[in-house]
Design an enzyme around this catalytic site. Structure first.
Site, mmCIF file in Angstrom:
data_model
loop_
_atom_site.group_PDB
_atom_site.id
_atom_site.type_symbol
_atom_site.label_atom_id
_atom_site.label_comp_id
_atom_site.label_asym_id
_atom_site.label_seq_id
_atom_site.Cartn_x
_atom_site.Cartn_y
_atom_site.Cartn_z
ATOM 1 N N GLY A 45 39.412 82.706 48.507
ATOM 2 C CA GLY A 45 39.777 81.716 47.030
ATOM 3 C C GLY A 45 40.715 81.866 46.761
ATOM 4 N N GLN A 50 49.058 80.408 42.167
ATOM 5 C CA GLN A 50 48.724 82.229 43.317
ATOM 6 C C GLN A 50 49.778 81.811 44.147
ATOM 7 O OE1 GLN A 50 44.896 83.019 43.775
ATOM 8 N NE2 GLN A 50 45.219 84.901 43.802
ATOM 9 N N CYS A 107 41.537 90.104 43.921
ATOM 10 C CA CYS A 107 42.411 89.123 43.249
ATOM 11 C C CYS A 107 43.559 89.339 44.261
ATOM 12 C CB CYS A 107 42.295 88.738 41.697
ATOM 13 S SG CYS A 107 43.973 87.291 42.117
ATOM 14 N N LEU A 108 44.380 88.355 45.127
ATOM 15 C CA LEU A 108 44.902 88.135 45.727
ATOM 16 C C LEU A 108 46.568 88.501 44.915
ATOM 17 C CD1 LEU A 108 44.232 85.862 48.658
ATOM 18 C CD2 LEU A 108 44.221 88.155 48.711
ATOM 19 N N HIS A 149 36.918 82.049 39.229
ATOM 20 C CA HIS A 149 37.216 83.148 39.771
ATOM 21 C C HIS A 149 38.902 81.765 39.856
ATOM 22 C CE1 HIS A 149 39.651 86.819 40.326
ATOM 23 N NE2 HIS A 149 40.693 86.252 40.917
ATOM 24 N N GLU A 150 38.275 81.462 40.683
ATOM 25 C CA GLU A 150 39.769 80.496 41.077
ATOM 26 C C GLU A 150 40.175 79.298 39.926
ATOM 27 O OE1 GLU A 150 41.389 81.197 42.817
ATOM 28 O OE2 GLU A 150 40.246 82.572 44.074
ATOM 29 N N HIS A 153 42.132 80.675 36.843
ATOM 30 C CA HIS A 153 43.424 81.136 37.677
ATOM 31 C C HIS A 153 44.568 80.053 36.795
ATOM 32 C CE1 HIS A 153 44.518 84.133 39.596
ATOM 33 N NE2 HIS A 153 43.430 83.988 40.878
HETATM 34 ZN ZN ZN Z 1 42.376 85.839 41.948
#
Ligand code: ZN
Length: 189
Positions: A45, A50, A107-108, A149-150, A153
């Site tokens: 995701g 991000q 998480c990226l 999670h997304e 964000h």
């Molecule tokens: Zn993340």
């Protein structure tokens, strides 16, 4: 185009995303670039924050993960997860359905940091798709975790906010280091 991913310590990660009112050519290009970026980094995701945009847009694809099951229901009927991937969620509204369960998350924006996070096992989702059409579904397992999670964000929330105190305390030195590194890089620019 592969976009640079913003790391922890960048202020955009703490910004609540603005609602998307219309699917402009810029948004469509951003969606394509976000998919390319997510695939390049082997993520499941990616949220607009991000890649530096505080707007309500996220892309998700759980197909590459084979050892953590997901399920999906549309109009109360089970459907094939893979056939419905990838997902674009615009202005998503997420409601918890299942009981909280623990599961590993990364998480990226937090390279090499992983932790067990407790989240509801399943959720109801209402959003717009890549063409601006309303979609509704219920999902569970890894997909529900990714959606939550997304969506976090998109509201300026990060998985570190969902960690239990002990886990976060253990990771604090790494988090402080990453934050300082990001801030130092931003200063240079
Ligand atoms: Zn993340």
């Amino acid at each position: 185009m592969i976009l640079p991913i913003v790391k922890y310590g960048h202020p955009v990660l703490r910004q609540k995303g603005a609602k998307i009112e219309s699917l402009t050519p810029e948004i469509k290009k951003l969606i394509a670039d976000m998919f390319e970026t997510m695939e390049d980094r082997h993520g499941v995701g990616l949220a607009a924050q991000q890649v530096g945009h505080a707007i309500q847009l996220t892309v998700i694809d759980v197909r590459a993960v084979t050892d953590r099951p997901s399920w999906l229901e549309i109009n109360g009927r089970p459907v094939d997860v893979a056939e419905n991937m990838p997902l674009v969620l615009i202005n998503p509204e997420v409601t918890a359905v299942g009981e909280p369960v623990k599961g590993g998350e990364g998480c990226l924006s937090f390279p090499e940091i992983f932790a067990e996070i407790s989240r509801p096992e399943s959720v109801d989702v209402r959003a717009l798709d890549a063409k601006g059409r309303p979609i509704e579904f219920r999902c569970g397992g890894l997909l529900a975790r990714a959606v939550q999670h997304e969506t976090d964000h998109l509201h300026g929330l990060l998985f570190i906010d969902r960690m239990d105190k002990k886990t976060k305390a253990e990771l604090q030195p790494e988090l402080d280091y990453l934050q300082a590194e990001t801030k130092a890089e931003l200063k240079k620019k």
